[in-house]
Write an enzyme that holds these catalytic residues in place. Structure first.
Site: not given
Ligand code: MRU
Length: 347
Positions: A93, A237, A248
């Site tokens: 990813r 992220d 997200k």
């Molecule tokens: O696609 P995902 O479920 O991996 O996305 C996760 C997020 O966007 C979270 O808000 C982010 O990783 C922070 S997790 C502590």
């Protein structure tokens, strides 16, 4: 059913990596076992495990499995051979920098190793894991301290125990804030297309008797207009050197709404999420996922046949819309490039 604060998305048992299959939550609690690096990379890509810190921790354990196999293949040449495995993990990813950060931590250990690599690499992976839990607890306290009066908050996606080593980033603040009587209610966006809010955040909150109300993302403006929340609290992220925040898809819209309505916007993330090599948010790679995720729900097609879909998994919130970035190191209010640099000094 386990308590969500103690539930572990990631376990190391019997010399194997175990991941809680988050695709099955909240209906089933199933751990899958992994003994090779390729399947670990697939698990990250396919959302068995997700959330930036959890992805990094998983990759670290993936490197342990890779080293075991490569050392068995060639005790003389394993350091060269494992490079391909590190690439495989790195390609799972693109947006969460914790993935690349954890791989680099493991690579540094690899460089100095002699003999069987597994004990030292496992120790490093466990350290990354336990440090993340400690960071989350620290951020929980710091973030909760910013909240002045008992209030409701809105969160997006899942930045909880499931997305980290444990306890959570944004939901760590919720846990600490609820215990302190500062957070009285959590509104959670359901978070299409993977429904992390509906399936994961709501599940964590219900386990701990923290009042939670789900809403479709489109309800956020109305919620704020009615004056029902004081804070939006989210994870990240990747945070660029100037404080721009990738999170997200939908987070940016919430930040605009929050500013318009006088609602505060808090980002909670460990320093392993801060990427000082990325100058600003424009340069953060944004993952594009399959159109099928938007065109269907739980395996059932929901869209008109022939429609196409655009599925960016993340967006970037400009730093000017962020009131506070909370890390385990510091709380940066009204963040900017200079304050971020000061916070990250000597890391
Ligand atoms: O696609 P995902 O479920 O991996 O996305 C996760 C997020 O966007 C979270 O808000 C982010 O990783 C922070 S997790 C502590």
């Amino acid at each position: 059913m386990p308590h969500a604060d103690t539930v572990q998305a990631i376990r190391w048992e019997n010399k194997q990596l175990q991941l809680l299959d988050q695709r099955l939550l909240p209906h089933k609690t199933v751990y899958l076992e992994f003994d090779g690096v390729v399947v670990v990379a697939e698990a990250i890509r396919d959302m068995v495990v997700r959330g930036a810190p959890a992805i990094g921790i998983t990759a670290a354990y993936g490197v342990v499995l890779a080293a075991r196999a490569r050392f068995a293949e060639s005790s003389a040449n394993w350091k060269a051979l494992i490079e391909a495995d590190l690439q495989t993990l790195a390609q799972s990813r693109p947006t969460a920098v914790n993935l690349f950060w954890a791989i680099e931590c493991m690579r540094e250990v690899i460089t100095g190793l002699q003999g069987d690599p597994e004990p030292a690499l496992l120790a490093e992976a466990k350290k990354i894991h336990s440090n993340d839990i400690a960071a989350c607890r620290c951020m929980g306290e710091r973030g909760a301290a910013l909240i002045e009066q008992p209030c409701a908050i809105l969160t997006h996606c899942n930045a909880g125990a499931l997305a980290t080593g444990g306890y959570g980033t944004a939901l760590g603040v919720v846990r600490a804030g609820f215990s302190a009587g500062k957070i009285t209610h959590v509104y959670a966006d359901e978070t299409r297309p993977w429904m992390q809010g509906a399936r994961l955040t709501a599940w964590e909150m219900v386990q701990e008797n923290i009042p939670v109300t789900l809403q479709v993302e489109g309800a956020a403006a109305h919620l704020m207009q009615q004056g029902k929340i004081d804070w939006v609290i989210v994870g990240s992220d990747r945070i660029a050197a100037n404080g721009d925040v990738a999170n997200k898809i939908g987070t940016y819209g919430l930040a605009i709404l929050a500013r318009y309505h006088g609602v505060k916007f808090m980002v909670v993330a460990p320093t392993s999420t801060v990427d000082m090599n990325i100058v600003c948010g424009e340069d953060i790679p944004i993952e594009q996922r399959s159109a099928d995720e938007v065109l269907s729900l739980a395996g059932q097609s929901t869209a008109a046949a022939g429609a196409t879909a655009w599925n960016p998994a993340f967006d970037v919130t400009p730093v000017a819309l962020v009131d506070a970035i909370v890390t385990e190191r510091d709380v940066v209010l009204a963040p900017n490039k200079e304050k971020m640099a000061a916070m990250m000094e000597n890391i």
